[in-house]
Write a protein that holds these residues in place. Sequence first.
Motif, PDB file in Angstrom:
ATOM      1  N   ASN A   1      14.450  69.789  13.891  1.00 55.41           N
ATOM      2  CA  ASN A   1      14.025  68.593  14.602  1.00 55.41           C
ATOM      3  C   ASN A   1      14.858  68.305  15.840  1.00 55.41           C
ATOM      4  O   ASN A   1      14.852  67.179  16.350  1.00 55.41           O
ATOM      5  N   ALA A   2      15.597  69.309  16.325  1.00 53.30           N
ATOM      6  CA  ALA A   2      16.404  69.156  17.540  1.00 53.30           C
ATOM      7  C   ALA A   2      15.629  69.610  18.762  1.00 53.30           C
ATOM      8  O   ALA A   2      15.141  70.745  18.810  1.00 53.30           O
ATOM      9  N   ARG A   3      15.502  68.743  19.759  1.00 51.55           N
ATOM     10  CA  ARG A   3      14.941  69.188  21.039  1.00 51.55           C
ATOM     11  C   ARG A   3      15.932  70.140  21.711  1.00 51.55           C
ATOM     12  O   ARG A   3      15.557  71.185  22.220  1.00 51.55           O
ATOM     13  N   ILE A   4      17.204  69.727  21.731  1.00 51.18           N
ATOM     14  CA  ILE A   4      18.272  70.580  22.253  1.00 51.18           C
ATOM     15  C   ILE A   4      19.374  70.661  21.205  1.00 51.18           C
ATOM     16  O   ILE A   4      19.790  69.646  20.639  1.00 51.18           O
ATOM     17  N   PHE A   5      19.828  71.875  20.953  1.00 52.83           N
ATOM     18  CA  PHE A   5      20.928  72.123  20.014  1.00 52.83           C
ATOM     19  C   PHE A   5      22.145  72.538  20.831  1.00 52.83           C
ATOM     20  O   PHE A   5      22.074  73.497  21.605  1.00 52.83           O
ATOM     21  N   HIS A   6      23.242  71.808  20.680  1.00 54.88           N
ATOM     22  CA  HIS A   6      24.430  72.053  21.497  1.00 54.88           C
ATOM     23  C   HIS A   6      25.583  72.591  20.656  1.00 54.88           C
ATOM     24  O   HIS A   6      25.893  72.046  19.596  1.00 54.88           O
ATOM     25  N   ILE A   7      26.222  73.654  21.167  1.00 51.91           N
ATOM     26  CA  ILE A   7      27.407  74.200  20.518  1.00 51.91           C
ATOM     27  C   ILE A   7      28.469  74.523  21.563  1.00 51.91           C
ATOM     28  O   ILE A   7      28.179  74.676  22.747  1.00 51.91           O
ATOM     29  N   GLY A   8      29.705  74.642  21.091  1.00 46.43           N
ATOM     30  CA  GLY A   8      30.789  75.199  21.886  1.00 46.43           C
ATOM     31  C   GLY A   8      31.095  76.590  21.356  1.00 46.43           C
ATOM     32  O   GLY A   8      30.322  77.166  20.594  1.00 46.43           O
ATOM     33  N   SER A   9      32.250  77.117  21.746  1.00 47.27           N
ATOM     34  CA  SER A   9      32.615  78.458  21.274  1.00 47.27           C
ATOM     35  C   SER A   9      33.683  78.437  20.190  1.00 47.27           C
ATOM     36  O   SER A   9      33.920  79.459  19.536  1.00 47.27           O
ATOM     37  N   LEU A  10      34.323  77.278  19.952  1.00 56.47           N
ATOM     38  CA  LEU A  10      35.404  77.259  18.958  1.00 56.47           C
ATOM     39  C   LEU A  10      34.886  77.357  17.532  1.00 56.47           C
ATOM     40  O   LEU A  10      35.659  77.628  16.614  1.00 56.47           O
TER      41      LEU A  10
ATOM     42  N   PRO B   1      31.148  77.155  26.467  1.00 57.28           N
ATOM     43  CA  PRO B   1      32.269  77.969  25.982  1.00 57.28           C
ATOM     44  C   PRO B   1      33.594  77.300  26.307  1.00 57.28           C
ATOM     45  O   PRO B   1      33.781  76.764  27.401  1.00 57.28           O
ATOM     46  N   ASN B   2      34.486  77.341  25.332  1.00 56.12           N
ATOM     47  CA  ASN B   2      35.744  76.607  25.448  1.00 56.12           C
ATOM     48  C   ASN B   2      36.873  77.508  24.970  1.00 56.12           C
ATOM     49  O   ASN B   2      36.831  78.004  23.840  1.00 56.12           O
ATOM     50  N   TYR B   3      37.851  77.743  25.813  1.00 57.43           N
ATOM     51  CA  TYR B   3      38.955  78.629  25.442  1.00 57.43           C
ATOM     52  C   TYR B   3      40.224  77.829  25.193  1.00 57.43           C
ATOM     53  O   TYR B   3      40.707  77.126  26.077  1.00 57.43           O
ATOM     54  N   ARG B   4      40.727  77.920  23.976  1.00 60.71           N
ATOM     55  CA  ARG B   4      42.041  77.386  23.612  1.00 60.71           C
ATOM     56  C   ARG B   4      42.813  78.555  23.013  1.00 60.71           C
ATOM     57  O   ARG B   4      42.509  78.998  21.903  1.00 60.71           O
ATOM     58  N   ALA B   5      43.806  79.046  23.737  1.00 62.30           N
ATOM     59  CA  ALA B   5      44.485  80.293  23.368  1.00 62.30           C
ATOM     60  C   ALA B   5      45.004  80.275  21.937  1.00 62.30           C
ATOM     61  O   ALA B   5      44.924  81.277  21.220  1.00 62.30           O
ATOM     62  N   ALA B   6      45.512  79.134  21.488  1.00 61.21           N
ATOM     63  CA  ALA B   6      46.120  79.049  20.158  1.00 61.21           C
ATOM     64  C   ALA B   6      45.099  79.197  19.031  1.00 61.21           C
ATOM     65  O   ALA B   6      45.478  79.468  17.884  1.00 61.21           O
ATOM     66  N   LEU B   7      43.804  79.058  19.345  1.00 62.77           N
ATOM     67  CA  LEU B   7      42.780  79.082  18.305  1.00 62.77           C
ATOM     68  C   LEU B   7      42.026  80.407  18.229  1.00 62.77           C
ATOM     69  O   LEU B   7      41.193  80.595  17.354  1.00 62.77           O
ATOM     70  N   TRP B   8      42.311  81.319  19.149  1.00 65.68           N
ATOM     71  CA  TRP B   8      41.671  82.632  19.143  1.00 65.68           C
ATOM     72  C   TRP B   8      42.698  83.702  18.772  1.00 65.68           C
ATOM     73  O   TRP B   8      43.901  83.474  18.864  1.00 65.68           O
ATOM     74  N   HIS B   9      42.193  84.873  18.415  1.00 66.65           N
ATOM     75  CA  HIS B   9      43.073  86.001  18.087  1.00 66.65           C
ATOM     76  C   HIS B   9      43.241  86.881  19.327  1.00 66.65           C
ATOM     77  O   HIS B   9      43.021  88.083  19.289  1.00 66.65           O
ATOM     78  N   GLY B  10      43.592  86.241  20.439  1.00 58.96           N
ATOM     79  CA  GLY B  10      43.788  86.964  21.691  1.00 58.96           C
ATOM     80  C   GLY B  10      42.537  86.967  22.551  1.00 58.96           C
ATOM     81  O   GLY B  10      41.416  86.758  22.082  1.00 58.96           O
TER      82      GLY B  10
ATOM     83  N   SER C   1      24.293  68.505  17.700  1.00 61.25           N
ATOM     84  CA  SER C   1      25.410  69.394  18.009  1.00 61.25           C
ATOM     85  C   SER C   1      26.095  69.842  16.727  1.00 61.25           C
ATOM     86  O   SER C   1      26.021  69.170  15.696  1.00 61.25           O
ATOM     87  N   LEU C   2      26.738  70.989  16.819  1.00 55.89           N
ATOM     88  CA  LEU C   2      27.443  71.583  15.671  1.00 55.89           C
ATOM     89  C   LEU C   2      28.785  72.105  16.140  1.00 55.89           C
ATOM     90  O   LEU C   2      28.884  72.694  17.224  1.00 55.89           O
ATOM     91  N   GLY C   3      29.804  71.928  15.300  1.00 59.21           N
ATOM     92  CA  GLY C   3      31.098  72.520  15.644  1.00 59.21           C
ATOM     93  C   GLY C   3      32.269  71.684  15.211  1.00 59.21           C
ATOM     94  O   GLY C   3      32.200  70.931  14.235  1.00 59.21           O
ATOM     95  N   GLU C   4      33.357  71.806  15.995  1.00 58.83           N
ATOM     96  CA  GLU C   4      34.600  71.156  15.587  1.00 58.83           C
ATOM     97  C   GLU C   4      34.550  69.644  15.788  1.00 58.83           C
ATOM     98  O   GLU C   4      34.044  69.145  16.789  1.00 58.83           O
ATOM     99  N   ILE C   5      35.030  68.937  14.791  1.00 58.24           N
ATOM    100  CA  ILE C   5      35.289  67.509  14.896  1.00 58.24           C
ATOM    101  C   ILE C   5      36.696  67.308  14.363  1.00 58.24           C
ATOM    102  O   ILE C   5      37.084  67.890  13.345  1.00 58.24           O
TER     103      ILE C   5
ATOM    104  N   ALA D   1      34.970  68.951  20.944  1.00 59.63           N
ATOM    105  CA  ALA D   1      34.009  69.052  22.048  1.00 59.63           C
ATOM    106  C   ALA D   1      32.551  68.774  21.656  1.00 59.63           C
ATOM    107  O   ALA D   1      31.879  67.959  22.296  1.00 59.63           O
ATOM    108  N   PRO D   2      32.000  69.437  20.623  1.00 60.63           N
ATOM    109  CA  PRO D   2      30.592  69.170  20.292  1.00 60.63           C
ATOM    110  C   PRO D   2      30.352  67.727  19.836  1.00 60.63           C
ATOM    111  O   PRO D   2      29.306  67.145  20.136  1.00 60.63           O
ATOM    112  N   ALA D   3      31.342  67.165  19.120  1.00 58.46           N
ATOM    113  CA  ALA D   3      31.224  65.767  18.695  1.00 58.46           C
ATOM    114  C   ALA D   3      31.280  64.838  19.899  1.00 58.46           C
ATOM    115  O   ALA D   3      30.531  63.857  19.988  1.00 58.46           O
TER     116      ALA D   3
END
Length: 323
Positions: free
Chosen positions: A127-136, A165-174, A8-12, A36-38
């Motif tokens: 070497n990943a069978r499955i690669f997991h990401i979120g949207s942040l 996909p993960n929506y946190r209003a404070a982290l997006w530009h609208g 997985s890749l993303g926010e920790i 989330a990805p962690a």
Amino acid sequence: MKKYDVVSLGEILIDFTFAGMNADGKKLYEENPGGAPANCVSAVSKLGGKGAFIGMTGRDSFGEDVRRVLEEINVDTSGMRYTESQHTTLAFVSLDEKGERHFSFCRNPGADTQLSENDLDKLMLENARIFHIGSLSLTDEPCKSATLKAIEIVKNAGGLISYDPNYRAALWHGRSDAIPLMKSIFPLADSVKVSDEELALLFGKETSAEAGGNALLDRGVRLAMITLGAKGVYYAAKLPNGERISGTVGCEKVKVVDTTGAGDSFTGGMLYRLTRRENPFSFTKEEIEADLRFANTVASICVTRRGAIPALPTLSEVEAFHP
């Protein structure tokens, strides 16, 4: 054979979870590693799968803490990187009387957004069978470009893509910025998990789980899962012969303490089960519903405890679960 079941890749980050009041009536917060990805890959590893994480923290005590916690549950952290320019991202999580979360973020922009294409561990991705990401990881550069490059590397190596996909209003530009970017990953994904709230955000408030599941399959997704909170999960899937199957799988009633990590633990449980097969997406209706019941149980156990990663169950706990 691929080395990893799930990368997985993303926010920790550090979740500071509300843990009561002191004698003076001041709020107390408990430090818990999260993101989330962690959380998702930690669930895979805690169950006994082979997981690895790619992400970035600050060179601070919080960054050391999250790395250590992942290593303690056998997540490969060799794809993690440090930055000197930003602190590890922090989130303060308050809980209402139902255990539902309310977030305040210290992420402006935060270390997790500073992961660049040059930081990617290409061999790990191949070497990943499955690669997991979120949207942040799409909210800011350079992490957005790094995420898209990582997807390209995995797909070129024959790996599969899981997306939440993960929506946190404070982290997006609208919303006008968030929604197109969140939707842009659907055609690249094999498996997608969305909550009922995110389904309404992405496809409209009147969209039913059935319509949402079909909309995701129409975009090329092979397995669409729409979590329904205490009601379980609705799924829609395309079998190898092109046939579509769907249904709702309920979950056991439990006493909810903290919903932090509920969706991530579900996804991690599901990815663990999918990777027990030689071909993760070759299943019957009975098999996929058994996988979903397993994933529901993982999430049910998680919400009875505080925190995200610390609340994740082992395989023996899932197998012995009787609410």
